[in-house]
Design an enzyme around this catalytic site. Structure first.
Site, PDB file in Angstrom:
ATOM      1  N   ARG A   1       0.814  -1.236   0.000  1.00  0.00           N
ATOM      2  CA  ARG A   1       0.000   0.000   0.000  1.00  0.00           C
ATOM      3  C   ARG A   1       0.836   1.270   0.000  1.00  0.00           C
ATOM      4  NH1 ARG A   1      -3.240  -3.005   3.640  1.00  0.00           N
ATOM      5  NH2 ARG A   1      -4.974  -3.933   2.502  1.00  0.00           N
TER       6      ARG A   1
ATOM      7  N   LYS B   1       4.852  11.393 -11.324  1.00  0.00           N
ATOM      8  CA  LYS B   1       4.032  10.588 -12.237  1.00  0.00           C
ATOM      9  C   LYS B   1       4.700   9.232 -12.394  1.00  0.00           C
ATOM     10  CE  LYS B   1       1.592  13.829 -15.249  1.00  0.00           C
ATOM     11  NZ  LYS B   1       1.480  14.343 -16.629  1.00  0.00           N
TER      12      LYS B   1
ATOM     13  N   GLU C   1      12.853  17.953 -24.461  1.00  0.00           N
ATOM     14  CA  GLU C   1      12.089  18.336 -23.261  1.00  0.00           C
ATOM     15  C   GLU C   1      12.629  19.656 -22.705  1.00  0.00           C
ATOM     16  OE1 GLU C   1       9.387  16.820 -22.168  1.00  0.00           O
ATOM     17  OE2 GLU C   1       9.466  14.777 -22.960  1.00  0.00           O
TER      18      GLU C   1
ATOM     19  N   LYS D   1       9.804  22.913 -13.447  1.00  0.00           N
ATOM     20  CA  LYS D   1       8.882  21.806 -13.180  1.00  0.00           C
ATOM     21  C   LYS D   1       8.460  21.808 -11.711  1.00  0.00           C
ATOM     22  CE  LYS D   1       7.500  17.235 -14.081  1.00  0.00           C
ATOM     23  NZ  LYS D   1       7.623  16.035 -14.875  1.00  0.00           N
TER      24      LYS D   1
ATOM     25  N   GLU E   1      -2.351  17.681 -11.900  1.00  0.00           N
ATOM     26  CA  GLU E   1      -2.666  18.081 -13.271  1.00  0.00           C
ATOM     27  C   GLU E   1      -4.143  18.398 -13.471  1.00  0.00           C
ATOM     28  OE1 GLU E   1      -0.250  16.227 -16.353  1.00  0.00           O
ATOM     29  OE2 GLU E   1      -1.993  16.275 -17.649  1.00  0.00           O
TER      30      GLU E   1
ATOM     31  N   ARG F   1      -0.273  22.136 -14.869  1.00  0.00           N
ATOM     32  CA  ARG F   1       0.684  21.061 -15.157  1.00  0.00           C
ATOM     33  C   ARG F   1       0.494  20.505 -16.565  1.00  0.00           C
ATOM     34  NH1 ARG F   1       2.860  16.172 -11.243  1.00  0.00           N
ATOM     35  NH2 ARG F   1       4.179  15.210 -12.832  1.00  0.00           N
TER      36      ARG F   1
ATOM     37  N   ASN G   1       2.746  19.114 -21.198  1.00  0.00           N
ATOM     38  CA  ASN G   1       2.490  18.176 -22.299  1.00  0.00           C
ATOM     39  C   ASN G   1       2.552  18.850 -23.662  1.00  0.00           C
ATOM     40  OD1 ASN G   1       2.037  15.974 -20.534  1.00  0.00           O
ATOM     41  ND2 ASN G   1      -0.012  16.748 -20.122  1.00  0.00           N
TER      42      ASN G   1
ATOM     43  N   HIS H   1       3.226  16.870 -26.831  1.00  0.00           N
ATOM     44  CA  HIS H   1       3.075  15.451 -26.521  1.00  0.00           C
ATOM     45  C   HIS H   1       1.883  14.802 -27.221  1.00  0.00           C
ATOM     46  CE1 HIS H   1       6.210  16.226 -23.653  1.00  0.00           C
ATOM     47  NE2 HIS H   1       6.198  14.989 -23.210  1.00  0.00           N
TER      48      HIS H   1
ATOM     49  N   HIS I   1       2.659  11.809 -29.356  1.00  0.00           N
ATOM     50  CA  HIS I   1       2.160  10.450 -29.070  1.00  0.00           C
ATOM     51  C   HIS I   1       1.519   9.834 -30.309  1.00  0.00           C
ATOM     52  CE1 HIS I   1       2.088  11.009 -24.443  1.00  0.00           C
ATOM     53  NE2 HIS I   1       3.145  10.334 -24.830  1.00  0.00           N
TER      54      HIS I   1
ATOM     55  N   HIS J   1      10.805   8.894 -27.964  1.00  0.00           N
ATOM     56  CA  HIS J   1       9.831   9.820 -27.377  1.00  0.00           C
ATOM     57  C   HIS J   1      10.289  11.281 -27.538  1.00  0.00           C
ATOM     58  CE1 HIS J   1       6.842  11.467 -24.679  1.00  0.00           C
ATOM     59  NE2 HIS J   1       7.781  11.959 -23.898  1.00  0.00           N
TER      60      HIS J   1
HETATM   61  N1  GLY Z   1       5.970  14.933 -17.992  1.00  0.00           N
HETATM   62  C1  GLY Z   1       4.890  15.790 -17.699  1.00  0.00           C
HETATM   63  C2  GLY Z   1       4.550  15.851 -16.247  1.00  0.00           C
HETATM   64  O1  GLY Z   1       5.257  15.321 -15.420  1.00  0.00           O
HETATM   65  O2  GLY Z   1       3.556  16.423 -15.901  1.00  0.00           O
END
Ligand code: GLY
Length: 370
Positions: free
Chosen positions: A122, A144, A186, A228, A238, A242, A246, A249, A253, A267
């Site tokens: 958990r 993430k 990035e 960040k 997000e 946040r 992206n 992206h 993607h 990527h």
């Molecule tokens: N890679 C995008 C984020 O961490 O929100």
């Protein structure tokens, strides 16, 4: 010199240390976070061969007993099977909730080990030691974690913040040039989405960062991590700002999906092309000056990234198929197309209900077939 960027999230705050030689100092950074002097290090076989021993020695010097768990290199490890296997090996080590896991590697290891940490008994603490430029500036910070399924990438996961991030710039010396270029995508993304002055700095600094010149590299990583950290502190889950991270992206993607997420298109390369497309789409629909779209493409091209569809593996693309992938993106709400677009260099925003026929026509004007 070590730079420290704090990520402020109340009881889950942590530091990101950036600098040279951090792998050799890892033991003394990690020891204060342990309740008993043992840990498991997760790394892929390639990273384990390059850096595993140095990390284990550093942990051992700090009196920490560490077991190295290696996984096969590559995205395929980020699967339910890979997760089950890793959890089983952690259980076999009898790791307790009070222990922690160290993720040593790029995005795959960080995402998999981080997700395992989020569900193991958990929830157990974990530490990120990112070994790619892309992971240092983006995926290791912000919590993430995820695995892939047959239906798409990163669809199963959790927000689980690390307790500490150690970004050792020395490990980038062994990183293949192509991976440096991917990390650069990035890095440029941060400037494009929210910092025009950083774009100006990058205009001169890109060759030095790619050549791993210490001052330029440290400044690029520090600046992106600071951006960040600020965004994540404001919007951890997000629900708002946040999402700007992206940028590029959703287009990216779609290009990756058309390449079946294979190695032909990495990527970072997809994100580079995606950023150029997002700017040109914004310019084509009158949202952003054409000169800013050209400036964005120039920066990306200077880093060696693809900026046009005919430079992307898998060309020619079908506009219909690309739009279909974009409509399935995680950001899409109830099937409506949601894209991160731009008003200017350094000024991104979330565009909801983007018109699919307009997007399709734009992609055809970029060389996609119907
Ligand atoms: N890679 C995008 C984020 O961490 O929100």
């Amino acid at each position: 010199m070590i730079h420290t960027v704090p990520v402020s999230l109340a009881g889950r705050s942590y530091d990101v240390h950036i600098g040279k030689g951090l792998l050799d100092q890892a033991g003394r950074h990690i020891a204060p976070l342990l309740r008993r002097a043992r840990t498991a290090v997760v790394a892929d076989a390639d990273v384990a061969a390059l850096h595993g021993q140095r990390l284990l020695s550093s942990l051992s010097e700090a009196g920490i007993e560490a077991r190295l768990l290696t996984i096969p290199p590559g995205e395929a490890s980020k699967s339910f099977e890979g997760l089950a296997d890793l959890c089983d090996r952690l259980l076999a080590l009898e790791l307790d909730r009070g222990d922690l896991i160290v993720a040593l590697g790029g995005g795959v290891v960080g995402d998999l080990a981080g997700f395992a940490a989020s569900i193991y008994k958990r929830g157990i603490d974990f530490i990120q030691i990112p070994t790619t430029l892309l992971a240092q500036v983006d995926s290791s910070v912000g919590g993430k974690t995820a695995i892939d399924t047959g239906r798409g990438k990163n669809l199963i996961g959790a927000f689980h913040q690390p307790r500490l991030v150690l970004a050792d710039l020395d490990v980038l010396t062994t990183l293949p040039d192509r991976e440096m270029v991917c990390g650069m995508a990035e890095i440029i993304k941060y400037g494009l989405l929210g910092d025009r002055a950083f774009c100006d700095w990058l205009g001169d600094a890109i060759p030095a960062v790619l050549a791993r010149e210490p001052l330029a590299l440290a400044e690029a990583v520090r600046h992106c991590v600071a951006m960040k950290a600020e965004i994540v502190a404001e919007d951890e889950r997000e629900t708002g700002r946040r999402a700007l991270l992206n940028l590029g992206h959703t287009f990216g993607h779609a290009l990756e999906a058309e390449n079946a997420y294979g190695d032909a298109l990495k990527h970072g390369e997809a994100v580079g092309a995606g950023c150029a497309l997002a700017f040109r789409f914004a310019a084509a629909t009158g949202l952003c000056p054409a000169a800013d779209a050209e400036a964005a493409a120039l920066l990306l091209a200077r880093a060696g990234l693809p900026i046009r569809l005919d430079q992307v593996a898998g060309h020619p693309f079908s506009a219909d198929r690309l739009v279909a992938h974009m409509a399935q993106d995680k950001k899409a709400e109830a099937g409506a197309l949601t894209l991160v677009l731009v008003h200017a260099l350094g000024d991104a925003f979330v565009a909801r209900s983007v018109d699919a026929p307009t997007l399709r026509a734009f992609l055809q004007s970029e060389g996609a077939t119907a």
